[in-house]
Design a protein around this motif. Structure first.
Motif, PDB file in Angstrom:
ATOM      1  N   HIS A 178       0.822  -1.218   0.000  1.00 53.86           N
ATOM      2  CA  HIS A 178       0.000   0.000   0.000  1.00 53.86           C
ATOM      3  C   HIS A 178       0.853   1.264   0.000  1.00 53.86           C
ATOM      4  O   HIS A 178       0.498   2.241  -0.661  1.00 53.86           O
ATOM      5  N   THR A 179       1.975   1.238   0.693  1.00 54.45           N
ATOM      6  CA  THR A 179       2.887   2.394   0.672  1.00 54.45           C
ATOM      7  C   THR A 179       3.423   2.607  -0.741  1.00 54.45           C
ATOM      8  O   THR A 179       3.499   3.741  -1.228  1.00 54.45           O
ATOM      9  N   GLY A 180       3.764   1.523  -1.416  1.00 53.16           N
ATOM     10  CA  GLY A 180       4.228   1.620  -2.804  1.00 53.16           C
ATOM     11  C   GLY A 180       3.167   2.184  -3.724  1.00 53.16           C
ATOM     12  O   GLY A 180       3.452   3.008  -4.594  1.00 53.16           O
ATOM     13  N   GLU A 181       1.933   1.746  -3.529  1.00 52.53           N
ATOM     14  CA  GLU A 181       0.840   2.298  -4.339  1.00 52.53           C
ATOM     15  C   GLU A 181       0.677   3.789  -4.070  1.00 52.53           C
ATOM     16  O   GLU A 181       0.603   4.595  -5.006  1.00 52.53           O
ATOM     17  N   ASP A 182       0.611   4.161  -2.793  1.00 51.02           N
ATOM     18  CA  ASP A 182       0.393   5.564  -2.432  1.00 51.02           C
ATOM     19  C   ASP A 182       1.526   6.466  -2.912  1.00 51.02           C
ATOM     20  O   ASP A 182       1.282   7.584  -3.378  1.00 51.02           O
ATOM     21  N   ASP A 183       2.766   5.987  -2.803  1.00 48.81           N
ATOM     22  CA  ASP A 183       3.931   6.814  -3.122  1.00 48.81           C
ATOM     23  C   ASP A 183       4.368   6.751  -4.574  1.00 48.81           C
ATOM     24  O   ASP A 183       4.998   7.684  -5.074  1.00 48.81           O
ATOM     25  N   THR A 184       4.055   5.654  -5.260  1.00 50.18           N
ATOM     26  CA  THR A 184       4.570   5.454  -6.620  1.00 50.18           C
ATOM     27  C   THR A 184       3.467   5.328  -7.662  1.00 50.18           C
ATOM     28  O   THR A 184       3.389   6.128  -8.590  1.00 50.18           O
ATOM     29  N   ALA A 185       2.641   4.338  -7.528  1.00 53.68           N
ATOM     30  CA  ALA A 185       1.648   4.045  -8.565  1.00 53.68           C
ATOM     31  C   ALA A 185       0.560   5.104  -8.658  1.00 53.68           C
ATOM     32  O   ALA A 185       0.221   5.564  -9.757  1.00 53.68           O
ATOM     33  N   PHE A 186       0.006   5.496  -7.521  1.00 49.50           N
ATOM     34  CA  PHE A 186      -1.123   6.429  -7.559  1.00 49.50           C
ATOM     35  C   PHE A 186      -0.748   7.800  -8.107  1.00 49.50           C
ATOM     36  O   PHE A 186      -1.511   8.370  -8.892  1.00 49.50           O
ATOM     37  N   PRO A 187       0.416   8.368  -7.761  1.00 45.74           N
ATOM     38  CA  PRO A 187       0.779   9.645  -8.384  1.00 45.74           C
ATOM     39  C   PRO A 187       0.932   9.547  -9.909  1.00 45.74           C
ATOM     40  O   PRO A 187       0.534  10.462 -10.632  1.00 45.74           O
ATOM     41  N   THR A 247      10.158   3.001  -9.267  1.00 43.68           N
ATOM     42  CA  THR A 247      10.360   2.212  -8.069  1.00 43.68           C
ATOM     43  C   THR A 247       9.101   1.381  -7.818  1.00 43.68           C
ATOM     44  O   THR A 247       8.276   1.749  -7.008  1.00 43.68           O
ATOM     45  N   PRO A 248       8.975   0.262  -8.511  1.00 37.72           N
ATOM     46  CA  PRO A 248       7.715  -0.491  -8.409  1.00 37.72           C
ATOM     47  C   PRO A 248       7.606  -1.346  -7.146  1.00 37.72           C
ATOM     48  O   PRO A 248       7.359  -2.529  -7.203  1.00 37.72           O
ATOM     49  N   THR A 249       7.797  -0.737  -5.970  1.00 36.66           N
ATOM     50  CA  THR A 249       7.731  -1.514  -4.737  1.00 36.66           C
ATOM     51  C   THR A 249       6.347  -2.071  -4.497  1.00 36.66           C
ATOM     52  O   THR A 249       6.189  -3.040  -3.762  1.00 36.66           O
ATOM     53  N   PHE A 250       5.337  -1.471  -5.115  1.00 36.59           N
ATOM     54  CA  PHE A 250       3.987  -1.973  -4.907  1.00 36.59           C
ATOM     55  C   PHE A 250       3.785  -3.316  -5.594  1.00 36.59           C
ATOM     56  O   PHE A 250       2.867  -4.047  -5.287  1.00 36.59           O
ATOM     57  N   LEU A 251       4.678  -3.679  -6.510  1.00 33.37           N
ATOM     58  CA  LEU A 251       4.566  -4.968  -7.191  1.00 33.37           C
ATOM     59  C   LEU A 251       5.250  -6.081  -6.396  1.00 33.37           C
ATOM     60  O   LEU A 251       4.835  -7.217  -6.428  1.00 33.37           O
ATOM     61  N   ASN A 252       6.337  -5.750  -5.731  1.00 31.52           N
ATOM     62  CA  ASN A 252       7.131  -6.741  -5.011  1.00 31.52           C
ATOM     63  C   ASN A 252       7.339  -6.308  -3.581  1.00 31.52           C
ATOM     64  O   ASN A 252       8.398  -5.776  -3.253  1.00 31.52           O
ATOM     65  N   LEU A 287      -9.187   4.869  -2.558  1.00 35.94           N
ATOM     66  CA  LEU A 287      -8.288   3.754  -2.278  1.00 35.94           C
ATOM     67  C   LEU A 287      -7.300   4.127  -1.170  1.00 35.94           C
ATOM     68  O   LEU A 287      -6.999   3.299  -0.297  1.00 35.94           O
ATOM     69  N   ARG A 288      -6.808   5.366  -1.169  1.00 35.46           N
ATOM     70  CA  ARG A 288      -5.922   5.820  -0.091  1.00 35.46           C
ATOM     71  C   ARG A 288      -6.652   5.800   1.260  1.00 35.46           C
ATOM     72  O   ARG A 288      -6.055   5.428   2.278  1.00 35.46           O
TER      73      ARG A 288
END
Length: 111
Positions: free
Chosen positions: A16-25, A105-110, A41-42
């Motif tokens: 969720h941190t990856g989504e909020d910080d990377t994917a969603f923006p 930085t696709p941390t939301f994937l892994n 979603l946030r």
């Protein structure tokens, strides 16, 4: 149970941190009409985090799981099911349309 729950909570927090910080923006910039969906979603992420903190507190001792833990797990499960269904319906197509080079930085994937 404690170890499995805390491991799951940690992985989900990273996701969720990856989504909020990377994917969603990225999605908000590419698809401005999705901004209200991303905000929803946030908000879910905040609720999930609160439930996970509650679970961590309930599981912080060595006593066997009790009714409160089961209630929190049921609540978390229902929220996540709803969240993932909504996410899949509303943003999966937009995510799939972005080229891989979009993600720095696709941390939301892994997690």
């Amino acid at each position: 149970m404690r170890t499995h729950c805390l491991t799951f909570c940690s992985a989900l927090t990273t996701h969720h941190t990856g989504e909020d910080d990377t994917a969603f923006p990225v999605l908000a910039a590419e698809f401005p009409d999705l901004r209200p969906v991303l905000e929803e979603l946030r908000r879910d992420h905040v609720q999930v985090a609160a439930l996970m903190r509650s679970l961590e507190t309930l599981l912080s001792d060595d006593s066997p799981p009790d009714r409160d833990v089961r209630t929190e797990l049921d609540t978390l499960s229902a929220l996540l099911e709803s969240h993932f269904t909504y996410e899949e319906k509303r943003i999966a197509t937009a995510l799939d349309s972005l080229p891989p080079s979009t993600w720095t930085t696709p941390t939301f994937l892994n997690p």
